[in-house]
Design a protein around this motif. Structure first.
Motif, short mmCIF file in Angstrom:
data_model
loop_
_atom_site.label_atom_id
_atom_site.label_comp_id
_atom_site.label_asym_id
_atom_site.label_seq_id
_atom_site.Cartn_x
_atom_site.Cartn_y
_atom_site.Cartn_z
N THR A 1 0.86 -1.18 0.00
CA THR A 1 0.00 0.00 0.00
C THR A 1 0.89 1.24 0.00
OG1 THR A 1 -1.83 -1.09 1.13
CG2 THR A 1 -1.71 1.31 1.31
N HIS B 1 -1.77 -0.81 -3.79
CA HIS B 1 -3.06 -0.47 -3.19
C HIS B 1 -3.00 0.95 -2.64
CE1 HIS B 1 -4.47 -4.71 -3.19
NE2 HIS B 1 -3.20 -4.97 -2.99
N ARG B 2 -4.16 1.57 -2.57
CA ARG B 2 -4.27 2.89 -1.98
C ARG B 2 -4.65 2.75 -0.50
NH1 ARG B 2 -4.00 6.81 -5.64
NH2 ARG B 2 -4.53 6.39 -7.81
N LYS C 1 -6.47 3.28 3.09
CA LYS C 1 -7.82 3.62 3.56
C LYS C 1 -7.70 4.41 4.85
CE LYS C 1 -9.57 -0.72 1.66
NZ LYS C 1 -8.21 -1.24 1.30
N GLN D 1 -6.26 3.10 8.84
CA GLN D 1 -5.69 1.75 8.78
C GLN D 1 -4.65 1.57 9.88
OE1 GLN D 1 -4.45 1.15 4.61
NE2 GLN D 1 -5.62 -0.73 4.69
N ASP E 1 -9.12 -5.87 5.50
CA ASP E 1 -8.75 -5.50 4.12
C ASP E 1 -9.05 -6.63 3.15
OD1 ASP E 1 -7.85 -3.06 5.01
OD2 ASP E 1 -5.72 -3.60 4.99
N HIS F 1 -12.28 -7.29 1.02
CA HIS F 1 -12.48 -6.66 -0.29
C HIS F 1 -12.07 -7.60 -1.42
CE1 HIS F 1 -12.92 -2.33 1.11
NE2 HIS F 1 -12.62 -3.00 2.21
N HIS G 1 -16.12 -1.81 11.98
CA HIS G 1 -15.67 -1.58 10.61
C HIS G 1 -16.83 -1.07 9.77
CE1 HIS G 1 -13.16 -1.97 7.13
NE2 HIS G 1 -13.89 -2.93 6.58
N GLY H 1 -17.95 0.79 5.70
CA GLY H 1 -17.56 0.95 4.31
C GLY H 1 -17.85 -0.29 3.49
#
Length: 318
Positions: free
Chosen positions: A94, A108-109, A111, A114, A133, A136, A168, A170
């Motif tokens: 990331t 990866h970007r 979040k 984190q 993670d 996803h 969590h 999203g």
């Protein structure tokens, strides 16, 4: 500490650690001699040719190409924590801003919020963050397998995982919460997890996991994967080691005789029963349950989304 540019090195002294080699580096060796003495992990990242390539080595090499503040995540973090995840060819990193364009590295970007820790010298998402993670990228069964394996490695407890998953939010948070609620302690293998989930997702009563029998001195005598103790029914997954080990074979014979003496039914499940004929396997399990006097509810169809089986194994036996 991360390196933003090429490292200086003595090419005559092989290293067990990855290093960067700039095209213009004067190493006093021909390119041919250099490549005989080293192997490339990524473009511009090398290690001594005799050094075994491990997940950690690849992770170290990938971080040499990363900007400051980058960290290991997803499949790579899961493996480094000792978790079981499906194979993936890339190292997962990331990046806070830039995204490396390098074959063999999955970018990866980050979040929001984190949890990143430093473990054995490597920046890496924490075990629970890694589980969240991976919601996803994985389906329900593989995510529970990951959770079970991380509990086995004592990275967290099932209760702690459930608590953090409830917080969590999203995308995929519902999957993360569902999977967390299905994670159990005492699971020895991914196939044991799959067997338990086949039962649970079909709507059958959940069995006790990892039932252990000790003698009066506390010595472990027997361990059972899945058990319905009140009904004297045990369901176990047998891998190839049971067929290939003579010692294990004799152990199983002794155990089965003891179970017979105690009026306990042992149902044995192997790999093909789960991967190829899950419907037939559920038929065997429900039949054994009824024979032991258990109440069997109408089966749910959720298991079909996760256990495809093969043609000819679509309908549940009556």
């Amino acid at each position: 500490m991360f390196h933003s540019g090429p490292m200086e090195f003595d090419a005559t002294k092989p290293s067990d650690s990855p290093f960067l080699r700039a095209d213009e580096a004067g190493d006093h060796l021909s390119d041919w001699r250099f490549r005989r003495a080293h192997r490339a992990l990524f473009r511009g990242v090398y290690v001594a040719a005799q050094t075994p390539v491990t997940h950690r080595l690849l992770a170290e090499g990938a971080l040499l190409l990363a900007e400051p503040g980058s960290y290991l995540s997803h499949h790579t973090a899961a493996r480094l924590w000792g978790g079981v995840v499906p194979d993936h060819p890339d190292v997962h990193v990331t990046y806070p801003r830039m995204r490396a364009q390098c074959s063999g590295i999955a970018a990866h970007r980050p979040k929001a919020r984190q949890q990143v820790v430093r473990w054995r010298g490597l920046p890496i998402t924490g075990p629970i963050q890694t589980f969240l993670d991976m919601s996803h990228l994985l389906g329900l069964v593989d995510l529970v397998i990951l959770g079970d394996s991380l509990v086995r490695r004592k990275r967290f407890t099932p209760d702690h995982l459930v608590t953090m998953a409830e917080k969590h939010s999203g995308p995929h948070s519902r999957l993360a919460r569902r999977a967390a609620q299905l994670v159990r302690a005492g699971v020895d293998s991914a196939m044991e997890t799959k067997l338990r989930l086949l039962i649970v997702l079909a709507g059958l009563p959940e069995p006790e996991v990892d039932h252990r029998v000790h003698d009066s001195d506390g010595t472990l005598l027997r361990r059972y994967d899945l058990a319905y103790l009140a009904h004297r029914l045990i369901i176990e997954y047998d891998g190839r080691h049971h067929a290939e080990s003579e010692e294990q074979w004799h152990h199983d014979i002794d155990r089965d005789e003891e179970l017979d003496d105690g009026g306990v039914r042992r149902l044995v499940i192997v790999s093909k029963d789960i991967h190829s004929t899950p419907a037939r396997t559920l038929g065997r399990i429900t039949r054994a349950m009824r024979q032991r006097g258990m109440t069997v509810p109408p089966l749910k169809d959720e298991w079909r989304r996760h256990f495809a089986g093969r043609a000819g194994d679509l309908a549940l036996p009556a």
